[in-house]
Scaffold this motif. Structure first.
Motif, short mmCIF file in Angstrom:
data_model
loop_
_atom_site.label_atom_id
_atom_site.label_comp_id
_atom_site.label_asym_id
_atom_site.label_seq_id
_atom_site.Cartn_x
_atom_site.Cartn_y
_atom_site.Cartn_z
N ALA A 133 0.95 -1.18 -0.14
CA ALA A 133 -0.12 0.05 -0.11
C ALA A 133 0.97 1.16 -0.16
O ALA A 133 2.09 1.39 0.43
CB ALA A 133 -1.07 -0.15 1.09
N GLY A 134 0.37 2.52 -0.58
CA GLY A 134 1.17 3.76 -0.34
C GLY A 134 2.27 3.92 -1.43
O GLY A 134 2.91 5.05 -1.72
N GLU A 135 2.12 3.02 -2.55
CA GLU A 135 2.97 2.94 -3.64
C GLU A 135 2.31 3.93 -4.47
O GLU A 135 1.33 4.42 -4.66
CB GLU A 135 3.47 1.87 -4.52
N TYR A 136 3.15 4.57 -5.79
CA TYR A 136 2.90 5.47 -6.75
C TYR A 136 2.04 4.58 -7.83
O TYR A 136 2.98 3.93 -8.59
CB TYR A 136 3.70 6.17 -7.33
N TYR A 157 -3.60 8.94 -11.04
CA TYR A 157 -2.49 8.32 -10.30
C TYR A 157 -3.28 8.65 -8.78
O TYR A 157 -4.01 9.35 -8.60
CB TYR A 157 -1.25 9.11 -10.16
N LYS A 158 -2.72 7.52 -7.96
CA LYS A 158 -3.01 7.39 -6.59
C LYS A 158 -2.43 6.59 -5.90
O LYS A 158 -1.33 5.91 -6.31
CB LYS A 158 -4.51 7.11 -6.36
N ASN A 159 -2.54 6.36 -4.45
CA ASN A 159 -1.73 5.45 -3.55
C ASN A 159 -2.18 4.03 -3.88
O ASN A 159 -3.61 3.91 -4.07
CB ASN A 159 -1.98 5.57 -2.20
N SER A 160 -1.29 3.04 -3.97
CA SER A 160 -1.79 1.77 -4.46
C SER A 160 -2.45 1.21 -3.17
O SER A 160 -2.42 1.63 -2.03
CB SER A 160 -0.40 1.02 -4.69
N SER A 161 -3.34 0.04 -3.22
CA SER A 161 -3.87 -0.39 -2.08
C SER A 161 -3.37 -1.40 -1.45
O SER A 161 -3.60 -2.17 -0.36
CB SER A 161 -5.33 -0.91 -2.57
N GLY A 162 -2.26 -2.20 -2.17
CA GLY A 162 -1.64 -3.28 -1.65
C GLY A 162 -2.29 -4.73 -1.96
O GLY A 162 -2.41 -5.52 -1.42
N LEU A 170 -1.46 -0.33 -16.40
CA LEU A 170 -1.76 -0.09 -14.92
C LEU A 170 -0.68 -0.49 -14.11
O LEU A 170 -0.32 -1.88 -14.22
CB LEU A 170 -3.05 -0.61 -14.73
N VAL A 171 0.11 0.17 -13.29
CA VAL A 171 1.38 -0.19 -12.50
C VAL A 171 1.51 0.56 -11.33
O VAL A 171 1.14 1.74 -11.51
CB VAL A 171 2.60 -0.54 -13.45
N ALA A 172 2.05 -0.02 -10.32
CA ALA A 172 2.59 0.93 -9.06
C ALA A 172 4.06 0.89 -9.25
O ALA A 172 4.72 0.00 -9.53
CB ALA A 172 2.19 0.27 -7.82
N PHE A 173 4.66 2.13 -8.87
CA PHE A 173 6.01 2.33 -8.90
C PHE A 173 6.47 1.90 -7.36
O PHE A 173 6.02 2.63 -6.18
CB PHE A 173 6.59 3.28 -9.24
N GLN A 174 7.73 1.33 -6.95
CA GLN A 174 8.20 1.28 -5.59
C GLN A 174 8.38 2.48 -4.97
O GLN A 174 8.93 3.31 -5.58
CB GLN A 174 9.09 0.12 -5.72
N LEU A 175 8.50 2.64 -3.78
CA LEU A 175 8.68 3.62 -3.04
C LEU A 175 10.23 3.68 -2.67
O LEU A 175 10.96 2.48 -2.72
CB LEU A 175 8.22 3.64 -1.55
N ALA A 176 10.87 4.68 -2.71
CA ALA A 176 12.28 4.86 -2.56
C ALA A 176 12.65 4.54 -1.05
O ALA A 176 11.88 4.50 -0.21
CB ALA A 176 12.74 6.24 -2.73
N GLY A 177 13.85 3.96 -0.94
CA GLY A 177 14.35 3.56 0.40
C GLY A 177 13.93 2.12 0.84
O GLY A 177 14.01 1.76 1.84
N THR A 178 12.86 1.38 -0.18
CA THR A 178 12.40 0.11 0.31
C THR A 178 13.18 -0.97 -0.68
O THR A 178 13.39 -0.85 -1.93
CB THR A 178 10.93 -0.05 0.16
N LEU A 179 13.29 -2.09 -0.07
CA LEU A 179 13.94 -3.29 -0.74
C LEU A 179 12.91 -4.54 -0.61
O LEU A 179 12.24 -4.49 0.04
CB LEU A 179 15.13 -3.75 -0.29
N SER A 180 13.14 -5.28 -1.76
CA SER A 180 12.16 -6.32 -1.75
C SER A 180 13.07 -7.76 -2.04
O SER A 180 14.14 -7.78 -2.49
CB SER A 180 11.33 -6.36 -2.93
N GLY A 181 12.52 -8.87 -1.38
CA GLY A 181 13.12 -10.36 -1.63
C GLY A 181 12.91 -11.10 -0.24
O GLY A 181 12.03 -10.70 0.51
#
Length: 256
Positions: free
Chosen positions: A140-143, A183-188, A209-220
């Motif tokens: 949630a909260g991504e672009y 555009y809006k906040n993603s819902s997760g 349609l796509v969300a961009f990851q927030l800066a300062g976050t990592l995934s794995g």
């Protein structure tokens, strides 16, 4: 860290294989992301570059009605190159047809990476029948960006989707090709693009349609530890093989 749309601009063209549009509101800032949405008739976009020939990454694209003869809607992004900081560069779409009608819209967005949250969803259909792409965000909260385009006319596209903000520079009822970014906040979770009802008055339309990851976050999948990069960015250390700094570049991390 929350995101913010700092500025945008748009332009259309009915001829030429390299239409462009410049940022004009303010000089670009370090650590932001540049986004470019393109829709064209009887063509597709081969690449998008800045004035220094830095190449954007294609995030998603769809052929309108499944055929290049109808056109294409596409979405592109790049972490703001160092050479563009403090300037107002022209962003150019490179098409494969010099006589195509095209609409192009650019944004500068802070607080995000030039990295999509998964694979973009796309959809296309004829007059008034478009359905939302199948896409789910993982946080949630991504672009979240819904880019809608058509193959010219002029025609009118219906907007907005629930909770979306329409970009002030959207091109609608445009004889070359409409291009609209909401555009809006993603819902997760499962997302809807906002173009799924009465999308177009005639011809073909498409959506990315796509969300961009927030800066300062990592995934794995791996470690629950936290880390801080040498430039001050922070995030969850979960996959040491795929580490990204706040500005989208590779980073050296230290566990703290």
């Amino acid at each position: 860290m929350s995101w913010s749309v700092l500025q945008s601009n748009s332009a259309n063209s009915t001829s030429g294989s390299t239409p462009g549009v410049a940022y004009t509101t303010a000089n670009l800032s370090s650590g932001t992301v540049l986004i470019c949405a393109v829709s064209c008739f009887n063509a597709k976009t081969n690449s998008v570059t800045d004035a220094s020939a830095n190449s954007f990454t294609k995030i998603g694209a769809v052929l309108l009605g499944g055929s290049e003869s109808n056109g294409e809607t596409s979405l592109w992004a790049i972490a703001t190159p160092a050479g563009d900081v403090g300037a107002k560069p022209v962003i150019t779409a490179h098409l494969d047809n010099s006589s195509a009608g095209v609409g192009i819209l650019i944004q500068e967005v802070s607080g995000i990476l030039a990295t999509a949250d998964g694979t973009a969803g796309t959809s296309t259909a004829a007059t008034g029948t478009n359905t939302s792409p199948s896409y789910s965000s993982t946080a949630a909260g991504e672009y979240l960006v819904a880019a809608g385009g058509d193959n010219g006319g002029p025609e009118t596209m219906t907007q907005l989707g629930s909770g979306y903000t329409a970009d002030a520079k959207n091109l609608n009822n445009n004889s070359a090709a409409n291009i609209l970014v909401d555009y809006k906040n993603s819902s997760g979770g499962s997302e809807s693009d906002g173009w799924s009802s009465g999308v177009i008055s005639a011809g073909f339309a498409g959506a990315v349609l796509v969300a961009f990851q927030l800066a300062g976050t990592l995934s794995g999948p791996n470690s629950p530890s936290t880390g801080t990069d040498l430039g001050g960015g922070t995030g969850s250390w979960s996959n040491p093989g795929n580490i990204t700094a706040d500005d989208g570049s590779a980073a050296t991390w230290a566990v703290v």
